[in-house]
Design a protein around this motif. Structure first.
Motif, PDB file in Angstrom:
ATOM      1  N   ALA A 137      23.626  -8.855 -34.442  1.00  0.00           N
ATOM      2  CA  ALA A 137      24.711  -8.090 -35.074  1.00  0.00           C
ATOM      3  C   ALA A 137      25.797  -7.789 -34.045  1.00  0.00           C
ATOM      4  O   ALA A 137      26.996  -7.945 -34.324  1.00  0.00           O
ATOM      5  CB  ALA A 137      24.172  -6.803 -35.688  1.00  0.00           C
ATOM      6  N   GLU A 138      25.391  -7.395 -32.855  1.00  0.00           N
ATOM      7  CA  GLU A 138      26.395  -7.104 -31.821  1.00  0.00           C
ATOM      8  C   GLU A 138      27.109  -8.378 -31.382  1.00  0.00           C
ATOM      9  O   GLU A 138      28.312  -8.363 -31.126  1.00  0.00           O
ATOM     10  CB  GLU A 138      25.753  -6.393 -30.631  1.00  0.00           C
ATOM     11  CG  GLU A 138      26.780  -5.927 -29.647  1.00  0.00           C
ATOM     12  CD  GLU A 138      26.339  -4.756 -28.796  1.00  0.00           C
ATOM     13  OE1 GLU A 138      26.611  -4.823 -27.586  1.00  0.00           O
ATOM     14  OE2 GLU A 138      25.750  -3.791 -29.315  1.00  0.00           O
ATOM     15  N   VAL A 139      26.385  -9.489 -31.312  1.00  0.00           N
ATOM     16  CA  VAL A 139      27.007 -10.779 -30.988  1.00  0.00           C
ATOM     17  C   VAL A 139      28.095 -11.101 -32.016  1.00  0.00           C
ATOM     18  O   VAL A 139      29.198 -11.516 -31.672  1.00  0.00           O
ATOM     19  CB  VAL A 139      25.944 -11.901 -30.977  1.00  0.00           C
ATOM     20  CG1 VAL A 139      26.574 -13.283 -31.030  1.00  0.00           C
ATOM     21  CG2 VAL A 139      25.034 -11.765 -29.761  1.00  0.00           C
TER      22      VAL A 139
ATOM     23  N   VAL B 206      19.049 -14.066 -27.554  1.00  0.00           N
ATOM     24  CA  VAL B 206      19.839 -13.807 -28.758  1.00  0.00           C
ATOM     25  C   VAL B 206      21.134 -13.116 -28.366  1.00  0.00           C
ATOM     26  O   VAL B 206      22.217 -13.501 -28.809  1.00  0.00           O
ATOM     27  CB  VAL B 206      19.053 -12.934 -29.767  1.00  0.00           C
ATOM     28  CG1 VAL B 206      19.934 -12.527 -30.947  1.00  0.00           C
ATOM     29  CG2 VAL B 206      17.808 -13.656 -30.251  1.00  0.00           C
ATOM     30  N   TYR B 207      21.034 -12.102 -27.506  1.00  0.00           N
ATOM     31  CA  TYR B 207      22.214 -11.332 -27.112  1.00  0.00           C
ATOM     32  C   TYR B 207      23.248 -12.187 -26.371  1.00  0.00           C
ATOM     33  O   TYR B 207      24.449 -11.978 -26.494  1.00  0.00           O
ATOM     34  CB  TYR B 207      21.812 -10.130 -26.251  1.00  0.00           C
ATOM     35  CG  TYR B 207      22.956  -9.173 -26.058  1.00  0.00           C
ATOM     36  CD1 TYR B 207      23.252  -8.214 -27.017  1.00  0.00           C
ATOM     37  CD2 TYR B 207      23.772  -9.247 -24.940  1.00  0.00           C
ATOM     38  CE1 TYR B 207      24.323  -7.349 -26.868  1.00  0.00           C
ATOM     39  CE2 TYR B 207      24.845  -8.385 -24.775  1.00  0.00           C
ATOM     40  CZ  TYR B 207      25.114  -7.439 -25.739  1.00  0.00           C
ATOM     41  OH  TYR B 207      26.175  -6.592 -25.598  1.00  0.00           O
ATOM     42  N   LYS B 208      22.790 -13.155 -25.615  1.00  0.00           N
ATOM     43  CA  LYS B 208      23.707 -13.994 -24.831  1.00  0.00           C
ATOM     44  C   LYS B 208      24.436 -15.039 -25.667  1.00  0.00           C
ATOM     45  O   LYS B 208      25.332 -15.720 -25.185  1.00  0.00           O
ATOM     46  CB  LYS B 208      22.941 -14.696 -23.707  1.00  0.00           C
ATOM     47  CG  LYS B 208      22.540 -13.759 -22.595  1.00  0.00           C
ATOM     48  CD  LYS B 208      21.834 -14.495 -21.483  1.00  0.00           C
ATOM     49  CE  LYS B 208      21.508 -13.549 -20.347  1.00  0.00           C
ATOM     50  NZ  LYS B 208      20.819 -14.237 -19.247  1.00  0.00           N
ATOM     51  N   TYR B 209      24.074 -15.163 -26.930  1.00  0.00           N
ATOM     52  CA  TYR B 209      24.682 -16.182 -27.788  1.00  0.00           C
ATOM     53  C   TYR B 209      26.168 -15.918 -27.989  1.00  0.00           C
ATOM     54  O   TYR B 209      26.603 -14.785 -28.155  1.00  0.00           O
ATOM     55  CB  TYR B 209      23.972 -16.185 -29.140  1.00  0.00           C
ATOM     56  CG  TYR B 209      24.394 -17.286 -30.077  1.00  0.00           C
ATOM     57  CD1 TYR B 209      24.539 -18.590 -29.633  1.00  0.00           C
ATOM     58  CD2 TYR B 209      24.633 -17.020 -31.409  1.00  0.00           C
ATOM     59  CE1 TYR B 209      24.909 -19.601 -30.497  1.00  0.00           C
ATOM     60  CE2 TYR B 209      24.999 -18.030 -32.293  1.00  0.00           C
ATOM     61  CZ  TYR B 209      25.132 -19.321 -31.825  1.00  0.00           C
ATOM     62  OH  TYR B 209      25.494 -20.314 -32.693  1.00  0.00           O
TER      63      TYR B 209
ATOM     64  N   TRP C 226      29.757  -9.083 -34.034  1.00  0.00           N
ATOM     65  CA  TRP C 226      30.803  -8.083 -34.224  1.00  0.00           C
ATOM     66  C   TRP C 226      31.543  -7.698 -32.952  1.00  0.00           C
ATOM     67  O   TRP C 226      32.490  -6.920 -33.015  1.00  0.00           O
ATOM     68  CB  TRP C 226      30.216  -6.827 -34.854  1.00  0.00           C
ATOM     69  CG  TRP C 226      29.682  -7.070 -36.236  1.00  0.00           C
ATOM     70  CD1 TRP C 226      30.152  -7.963 -37.156  1.00  0.00           C
ATOM     71  CD2 TRP C 226      28.594  -6.400 -36.852  1.00  0.00           C
ATOM     72  NE1 TRP C 226      29.420  -7.889 -38.302  1.00  0.00           N
ATOM     73  CE2 TRP C 226      28.444  -6.929 -38.146  1.00  0.00           C
ATOM     74  CE3 TRP C 226      27.714  -5.396 -36.443  1.00  0.00           C
ATOM     75  CZ2 TRP C 226      27.467  -6.509 -39.033  1.00  0.00           C
ATOM     76  CZ3 TRP C 226      26.738  -4.978 -37.335  1.00  0.00           C
ATOM     77  CH2 TRP C 226      26.630  -5.521 -38.609  1.00  0.00           C
ATOM     78  N   SER C 227      31.130  -8.227 -31.821  1.00  0.00           N
ATOM     79  CA  SER C 227      31.754  -7.819 -30.556  1.00  0.00           C
ATOM     80  C   SER C 227      32.400  -9.008 -29.871  1.00  0.00           C
ATOM     81  O   SER C 227      31.895 -10.128 -29.943  1.00  0.00           O
ATOM     82  CB  SER C 227      30.702  -7.227 -29.610  1.00  0.00           C
ATOM     83  OG  SER C 227      30.107  -6.094 -30.183  1.00  0.00           O
ATOM     84  N   SER C 228      33.470  -8.738 -29.164  1.00  0.00           N
ATOM     85  CA  SER C 228      34.082  -9.801 -28.367  1.00  0.00           C
ATOM     86  C   SER C 228      33.194 -10.062 -27.152  1.00  0.00           C
ATOM     87  O   SER C 228      32.462  -9.180 -26.695  1.00  0.00           O
ATOM     88  CB  SER C 228      35.483  -9.384 -27.921  1.00  0.00           C
ATOM     89  OG  SER C 228      35.399  -8.285 -27.032  1.00  0.00           O
ATOM     90  N   VAL C 229      33.268 -11.270 -26.652  1.00  0.00           N
ATOM     91  CA  VAL C 229      32.470 -11.659 -25.493  1.00  0.00           C
ATOM     92  C   VAL C 229      32.754 -10.730 -24.313  1.00  0.00           C
ATOM     93  O   VAL C 229      31.844 -10.344 -23.583  1.00  0.00           O
ATOM     94  CB  VAL C 229      32.753 -13.134 -25.124  1.00  0.00           C
ATOM     95  CG1 VAL C 229      32.044 -13.526 -23.841  1.00  0.00           C
ATOM     96  CG2 VAL C 229      32.350 -14.052 -26.260  1.00  0.00           C
ATOM     97  N   GLU C 230      34.006 -10.342 -24.160  1.00  0.00           N
ATOM     98  CA  GLU C 230      34.407  -9.510 -23.031  1.00  0.00           C
ATOM     99  C   GLU C 230      33.761  -8.119 -23.076  1.00  0.00           C
ATOM    100  O   GLU C 230      33.575  -7.484 -22.040  1.00  0.00           O
ATOM    101  CB  GLU C 230      35.933  -9.348 -22.987  1.00  0.00           C
ATOM    102  CG  GLU C 230      36.710 -10.641 -22.870  1.00  0.00           C
ATOM    103  CD  GLU C 230      36.827 -11.401 -24.199  1.00  0.00           C
ATOM    104  OE1 GLU C 230      36.834 -12.643 -24.140  1.00  0.00           O
ATOM    105  OE2 GLU C 230      36.888 -10.766 -25.257  1.00  0.00           O
TER     106      GLU C 230
END
Length: 171
Positions: free
Chosen positions: A137-139, A89-92, A141-145
């Motif tokens: 949620a972090e995926v 999920v996090y890597k999405y 709301w956060s940029s990939v970088e």
């Protein structure tokens, strides 16, 4: 189906609303103002954004929280099938690598699905949603970088303590 979808799009537009439909509304072409909920792979997303339509990325590979969280199904509560661990999920990334910067502007975001036909009670819902919901949620709301899975796990520990205090049945 396409005729009906286009009729609904026009009716909704007349009411100041917007049609949002699952991947199947691509059959026969998207209605003018429609946004697409992408759950069936990348091709539909690319078709939609290439023609200027917005998408909400909800692919089974990363956002279906009614899937098992462990390969050891005997130790997991009942689920529909499939396997979706926290790290996956996090890597999405809802913005596909093949999207141009202009196409990426049409990605409205993502959402998780937790279909309930195999969910027996609210505590089971909580178990299926958390902590994967925190990861998505972090995926969203956060940029990939800025994403870092090890850092996320460190911060997640604090959040899991909050969930425990609130009597949330997280995995």
């Amino acid at each position: 189906q396409s005729w009906f979808i286009k009729q609904m799009d026009q009716w909704l537009d007349g009411k100041g609303r917007r049609l949002v439909g699952w991947s199947e509304i691509l059959e026969g072409g998207l209605a003018d103002g429609a946004a697409l909920m992408v759950w069936l792979g990348n091709e539909g997303a690319m078709t939609a954004v290439s023609s200027g339509h917005d998408v909400i990325m909800a692919q089974t590979t990363h956002t279906y929280f009614d899937y098992f969280q462990s390969r050891d199904r005997a130790r997991e509560p009942h689920a529909i099938g499939g396997y979706l661990p926290l790290e996956q999920v996090y890597k999405y990334n809802p913005v596909l690598p093949q999207m141009t910067s202009e196409q990426a502007k049409h990605v409205m975001g993502t959402q998780f699905q937790l279909w309930s036909e195999y969910i027996h009670n609210p505590k089971h819902v909580e178990y299926m949603a958390f902590p994967r919901g925190c990861a998505l949620a972090e995926v969203a709301w956060s940029s990939v970088e800025r994403k870092d899975y090890a850092d996320f796990l460190g911060r997640l520990d604090t959040h899991l303590k909050r969930l425990t205090t609130l009597d949330v049945n997280d995995r």
